[in-house]
Design a protein around this motif. Structure first.
Motif, PDB file in Angstrom:
ATOM      1  N   ARG A   1      32.882 -10.498  46.969  1.00 29.19           N
ATOM      2  CA  ARG A   1      32.185 -11.489  46.536  1.00 29.19           C
ATOM      3  C   ARG A   1      33.308 -12.598  46.069  1.00 29.19           C
ATOM      4  O   ARG A   1      33.283 -13.776  46.410  1.00 29.19           O
TER       5      ARG A   1
ATOM      6  N   THR B   1      22.550 -13.287  41.443  1.00 30.63           N
ATOM      7  CA  THR B   1      22.855 -12.922  42.601  1.00 30.63           C
ATOM      8  C   THR B   1      23.071 -13.639  43.642  1.00 30.63           C
ATOM      9  O   THR B   1      24.057 -13.334  44.633  1.00 30.63           O
ATOM     10  N   ASN B   2      22.770 -14.748  43.542  1.00 32.65           N
ATOM     11  CA  ASN B   2      22.426 -15.940  44.480  1.00 32.65           C
ATOM     12  C   ASN B   2      22.752 -15.343  45.839  1.00 32.65           C
ATOM     13  O   ASN B   2      22.314 -14.366  46.473  1.00 32.65           O
TER      14      ASN B   2
ATOM     15  N   GLU C   1      28.586 -11.696  39.737  1.00 35.65           N
ATOM     16  CA  GLU C   1      27.543 -11.163  40.571  1.00 35.65           C
ATOM     17  C   GLU C   1      27.762  -9.902  41.237  1.00 35.65           C
ATOM     18  O   GLU C   1      26.870  -9.116  41.846  1.00 35.65           O
TER      19      GLU C   1
ATOM     20  N   ARG D   1      32.341 -15.863  38.180  1.00 35.72           N
ATOM     21  CA  ARG D   1      30.878 -16.014  38.688  1.00 35.72           C
ATOM     22  C   ARG D   1      30.845 -14.717  39.989  1.00 35.72           C
ATOM     23  O   ARG D   1      29.953 -13.887  39.860  1.00 35.72           O
TER      24      ARG D   1
END
Ligand code: ZN
Length: 363
Positions: free
Chosen positions: A249, A330-331, A308, A304
């Motif tokens: 991520r 989690t976007n 996440e 972030r």
């Protein structure tokens, strides 16, 4: 009685599933290391060979795996890992070490089969250095300040997701490595995330994530190979799953150079009794990256990504799910969907291979 039989049967099916996917392979000893045929391993994970590009060999299924002979670089869905042992060639076949199959390939391709993660309630955030120990220093930033800034932003995000957060430090103070580990080991049902930034040659840049080298293996930083002395811990699978969740991520959101998920025996990782990683968010010594790292926007991005990643790890690997607004956090277009992958990009075919392949400079 009937219930017991059903339970026993379920247990056998579960165990068989695990053994079958990891595979029972014919092994060959190469230089004293146990190796297995790569083609057999890939077949077990339903990965088919695709046309080779140069010396790079690729297998594709629900995941994409790339590697080359005599190298320790190993790419899963284009994210870089460093194997414990190089890929070798034997009797015309590419071979991968059994250790790497068990400790890297399986937990990364099938993180949901991890059986040692338990529940996750607490995240221990460890901003590296502090006080008289500034860490890496450059004209652009001091590492200890950047570590703390990212950590404080991460604390808020994790709390919003319903996690209990313990900070090894929340201000500019010095702690020994032993003190940091002791804090983490006192927290049940926790993971440990140590946040650092790098320095190196002027051109060195990118993000790298470290996990403890598995039992019996050496690490790229070890000078000797006293294998018997090299302990691992009981969380090898969880360590690499957590590293994958966060690292992928971070690379995706920052577009930074992917320096890979690597093994190490840093003392802070050696004595920890929980799933743990050491995250290096970039090089303060790099003219561009150093400036970015010292800014709140980039620090927010890193925090972030880590948050996440933890939510992703928790939902795939752990027995519990966080409360709070974790779904929002989690976007990535996967709101409300249970992930079966551990990396930030979903393993669906739309994202495989679509990520920009990056150079992998090393500093
Ligand atoms: Zn550091």
């Amino acid at each position: 009685m009937k219930q017991c039989l059903i339970l026993a049967l379920a247990l056998v099916v579960c165990l068989l599933g695990r053994v079958c996917a990891q595979g029972v392979y014919n092994t060959e000893s190469i230089d004293g290391i146990e190796y297995v045929r790569l083609s057999e391993v890939c077949r077990n994970y339903k990965l088919d060979p695709v046309a080779a590009r140069g010396s790079m060999v690729t297998y594709q299924g629900t995941h994409r795996v790339s590697l080359r002979n005599n190298h320790q670089d190993f790419y899963v869905n284009n994210y870089r890992y460093v194997l414990s042992y190089p890929i070798r060639s034997y009797a015309g076949q590419l071979m991968i070490s059994s250790t790497d199959v068990r400790k890297l390939v399986d937990p990364v391709l099938r993180p949901q089969f991890s059986n040692n993660a338990g529940t996750l309630h607490t995240v221990v955030i460890d901003p590296g250095h502090g006080g008289h120990d500034a860490g890496a220093v450059s004209p652009y930033a001091r590492e200890k300040d950047c570590n703390l800034a990212v950590a404080l932003k991460l604390r808020k995000m994790l709390q919003d997701c319903g996690y209990r957060v313990v900070m090894t430090r929340d201000k500019d103070v010095f702690l020994t490595l032993q003190q940091r580990v002791a804090i983490a080991n006192r927290c049940p049902n926790s993971i440990f995330v140590s946040i650092h930034h790098n320095s190196g040659r002027r051109a060195a840049e990118g993000i790298e994530t470290f996990t403890l080298a598995p039992h019996g293996t050496t690490s790229p930083f070890a000078r000797t190979r006293r294998m018997a002395d090299l302990a691992g811990n009981d969380q090898d699978s969880e360590n690499i799953a957590l590293a994958t969740a966060i690292h992928s991520r971070a690379i995706k959101s920052t577009n930074a150079t992917d320096r890979g998920i690597q093994r190490a025996r840093f003392s802070v990782l050696c004595t920890i009794e929980r799933p743990a990683i050491l995250f290096e968010g970039g090089f303060v010594s790099h003219p561009e990256e150093g400036r970015l790292i010292s800014g709140a926007k980039y620090q927010e991005k890193l925090a972030r990504s880590i948050c996440e990643g933890i939510v992703g790890y928790s939902s795939v690997v752990c027995r519990n799910r966080p409360k709070g607004n974790s779904r929002v956090a989690t976007n990535g277009g996967s709101k409300g969907r249970v992930r079966t992958s551990i990396s930030g990009s979903s393993m669906g075919k739309t994202t495989i291979g679509s990520r920009k392949q990056r150079g992998n400079k090393r500093g």
